[in-house]
Design an enzyme around this catalytic site. Structure first.
Site, PDB file in Angstrom:
ATOM      1  N   ASP A  85     -13.186   5.606   2.761  1.00 54.68           N
ATOM      2  CA  ASP A  85     -11.742   5.778   2.973  1.00 54.68           C
ATOM      3  C   ASP A  85     -11.424   7.249   3.209  1.00 54.68           C
ATOM      4  O   ASP A  85     -11.384   8.051   2.267  1.00 54.68           O
ATOM      5  CB  ASP A  85     -11.008   5.234   1.722  1.00 54.68           C
ATOM      6  CG  ASP A  85      -9.494   5.367   1.835  1.00 54.68           C
ATOM      7  OD1 ASP A  85      -9.008   5.973   2.804  1.00 54.68           O
ATOM      8  OD2 ASP A  85      -8.799   4.851   0.934  1.00 54.68           O
ATOM      9  N   ASP A 126       0.885  -1.168   0.000  1.00 55.56           N
ATOM     10  CA  ASP A 126       0.000   0.000   0.000  1.00 55.56           C
ATOM     11  C   ASP A 126       0.926   1.223   0.000  1.00 55.56           C
ATOM     12  O   ASP A 126       1.482   1.586   1.032  1.00 55.56           O
ATOM     13  CB  ASP A 126      -0.888  -0.055   1.258  1.00 55.56           C
ATOM     14  CG  ASP A 126      -1.660   1.235   1.509  1.00 55.56           C
ATOM     15  OD1 ASP A 126      -1.636   2.136   0.649  1.00 55.56           O
ATOM     16  OD2 ASP A 126      -2.289   1.329   2.582  1.00 55.56           O
ATOM     17  N   GLU A 148      -7.228   0.702  -4.302  1.00 56.64           N
ATOM     18  CA  GLU A 148      -7.214   0.582  -2.839  1.00 56.64           C
ATOM     19  C   GLU A 148      -8.538   0.054  -2.277  1.00 56.64           C
ATOM     20  O   GLU A 148      -8.530  -0.857  -1.447  1.00 56.64           O
ATOM     21  CB  GLU A 148      -6.840   1.925  -2.207  1.00 56.64           C
ATOM     22  CG  GLU A 148      -5.367   2.255  -2.443  1.00 56.64           C
ATOM     23  CD  GLU A 148      -5.047   3.722  -2.316  1.00 56.64           C
ATOM     24  OE1 GLU A 148      -5.924   4.505  -1.913  1.00 56.64           O
ATOM     25  OE2 GLU A 148      -3.896   4.102  -2.619  1.00 56.64           O
ATOM     26  N   LYS A 152       2.882  11.051  -3.931  1.00 55.37           N
ATOM     27  CA  LYS A 152       1.738  10.353  -4.528  1.00 55.37           C
ATOM     28  C   LYS A 152       0.814  11.324  -5.261  1.00 55.37           C
ATOM     29  O   LYS A 152       0.049  10.936  -6.135  1.00 55.37           O
ATOM     30  CB  LYS A 152       0.978   9.641  -3.404  1.00 55.37           C
ATOM     31  CG  LYS A 152      -0.039   8.650  -3.868  1.00 55.37           C
ATOM     32  CD  LYS A 152      -0.586   7.862  -2.699  1.00 55.37           C
ATOM     33  CE  LYS A 152      -1.681   6.913  -3.138  1.00 55.37           C
ATOM     34  NZ  LYS A 152      -2.153   6.079  -2.039  1.00 55.37           N
TER      35      LYS A 152
END
Ligand code: AMP
Length: 537
Positions: free
Chosen positions: A196, A11, A174, A73
């Site tokens: 999330d 992850d 994810e 990211k």
């Protein structure tokens, strides 16, 4: 020991990276050499000139901000010229430059690093950690990415894996990984909502889990809503209270602000367990040579009031995403929480109120994505086969001469898929080539979407069938009819087209201060980033 190549699930997070592996069919997180379950996704050039990764790199963010890269990211796989990078540039404290391929890159100590190179350092570190833990070489990985990542971003993460000497067997979304961690081998037939709420983004996906088939029905989110916004509410509250009491404006001191930021986040996390905390920062400032301390009580109730609207916004997004697919709240069987900020009691209470059920206990919000990736990794050559059916998070299409966007594959379309259309005539009559500039995004205008690349075809191809094929990793392949058969063509270039450059320049020139305020109010992005990076305001 098995003869199969060793494979791990990773992850690769905005803030932290987590790695997991499956042993005896049980997935588990691999601890770092320091016993932590997470590695900060930070790379830095130390004052001695070494590249360092993880906790050591994170530790130098205040003292060496120009040479400390995080939030990678958010930049990976983005064009330097894109509106997002141009906006982000002024808020990151390290230097973002154009790489040789036109992608955003970072200059550290006079050398330009691509984002895949920097992310590869983080991936390489977790590879080493896993090798030490498992006692042998690791050569393969499944890596997770946000569901909203476009084609460029997915390819860039794959490239990062390759640079870290990992054969990336699969890029997986994810939320799908989180659902896998919950439902793998449990023989379920359920509709699952993955909520999330991480450090910087909010994502929601609804999946149908039928046995080991995981189908994404709909997905959405806000890429600039997350834990940082909650911290900022506390920071504002603390600064205002301190200013009222002492007449000192802490926002003028970057060091003081960094300390307030750290204390605010810690208080927020403590308030997930306790009802009351006291923020104490001795010697936060000085007046006439004398130290001034900061001491302020904060209750969970106050935090809830300060952040209620942020939590409400996540539920508004949930409703929008459900409505898009015609799914009623009552049709959701389980809710899985992902991301550290979802541990806030207010979030859990509102989930109960909104969906009429408690979120699923026993699926760890920080770990489930990596665990799901490891389960998928193990299943690739194993006995328990998994079928993943995805939904495209943003439409894909091409640019018209008018600057508008023609959608070919719609949002939430099932993936894998193939969509066909006819090669359009060239933008200008008389051109020897047809250039099809491919974009991905929700906007009707190319300028607001992400440019993926250009397919260049001889003008004789006009009217032939062209296929956009999306594979199981949501990666785009372009095929053009050739003697009756579809044949894959490579993108001729990924350099930003002139038409887009012009449109971006016009857009930036048109921006006025009102838009900035609107953007800040909407996403809290820019003020958030400034504080996130400790740069003051
Ligand atoms: P992630 O991106 O999933 O690592 O989420 C990180 C965010 O979760 C940060 O904003 C943290 O401050 C926040 N966070 C972590 N633990 C908690 C907690 N127990 N309560 C509230 N927020 C938390």
């Amino acid at each position: 020991m098995s003869e199969r190549p060793r494979i791990i699930g990773i992850d690769l997070g905005t803030t932290n990276t987590v790695v997991a592996t499956v042993r005896n069919r049980v997935p588990r997180i691999v601890p770092t050499d320091k016993g932590n379950l997470i590695l900060p996704s930070v790379v830095a050039l130390s004052p001695r000139g070494d590249l360092v990764v993880g906790g050591v790199a994170k530790d130098q963010v205040v003292t060496n901000p120009k040479n400390t890269v995080y939030g990678a990211k958010r930049l990976i796989g983005r064009k330097y010229d894109s509106a997002v990078v141009q906006e982000l540039k002024s808020y990151f404290t390290y230097e973002i430059v154009a790489g040789p391929d036109g992608d955003a890159a970072v200059s550290l100590g006079g050398r330009v690093y691509s984002l895949p190179e920097l992310s590869a350092l983080v991936l390489g570190q977790v590879k080493t950690i896993a090798e030490q833990f498992l006692g042998g070489p690791i050569d393969e990985a499944v890596i997770t990415v946000p569901a909203y990542y476009n084609d460029n971003q997915r390819n860039a993460v794959k490239e990062a894996g390759r640079l870290a000497q990992l054969n990336v067997r699969r890029i997986v979304n994810e939320p799908t990984a989180a659902a896998l961690a919950y439902g793998f081998n449990r023989g379920l037939d359920q509709r699952v909502l993955v909520y999330d709420l991480g450090g910087g983004t909010f994502d929601v996906s609804v999946l149908q889990v039928t046995g080991n088939t995981f189908e994404v029905l709909t997905t959405g989110g806000d890429t600039f809503l997350g834990g940082i916004d909650f911290d900022n509410r506390i920071i504002d509250y603390v600064c205002e209270a301190f200013r009222r009491e002492s007449k000192i404006d802490l926002t003028q001191s970057p060091i003081a602000m960094q300390r307030v930021k750290t204390a605010a986040e810690a208080a927020k996390i403590d308030l997930s367990l306790m009802q009351n905390v006291v923020l104490e920062l001795p010697y936060i400032e000085e007046r006439r040579g004398k130290p001034v301390d900061l001491k302020l009580a904060l209750s969970r109730q106050q935090l809830n009031e300060l952040t209620q609207d942020l939590v409400d916004r996540t539920f508004q997004i949930c409703d929008d995403v459900l409505t898009e697919k015609g799914v009623a709240r009552s049709q959701i069987d389980e809710i899985i929480l992902v991301g550290g900020q979802s541990r806030m009691p207010l979030v859990q209470q509102r989930i109960q109120e909104h969906f009429g059920k408690q979120p699923r206990k026993g699926v760890h919000p920080d770990e489930c994505v990596a665990l799901g990736a490891a389960l998928l990794a193990e299943s690739l050559d194993g006995i328990d086969t998994v079928t993943l059916i995805d939904a495209l998070s943003m439409p894909i299409g091409y640019g018209l001469a008018s600057g508008r966007f023609r959608k070919i594959v719609d949002k939430n379309h099932r993936v894998p898929t193939v969509k066909s259309f006819r090669v359009p005539p060239p933008h200008k009559p008389g051109n020897a080539f047809v250039e099809i500039d491919i974009y991905q995004g929700d906007s009707e205008l190319i300028v607001d979407n992400e440019y993926l690349g250009t397919v260049k075809l001889p003008v004789s191809a006009t009217g032939k069938r062209i296929d956009f094929r999306l594979d199981e990793e949501c990666l785009l392949h372009v095929l053009v009819e050739d003697a009756g058969d579809p044949k894959e063509v490579q993108l001729a270039t990924r350099d930003t087209p002139e038409q887009l450059k012009k449109a971006i320049a016009e857009k930036l020139a048109k921006r006025n201060p009102l838009d900035e305020r609107e953007a800040a109010e909407k996403g809290g992005l820019f003020s958030s980033l400034k504080r996130f990076l400790g740069g003051g305001s």
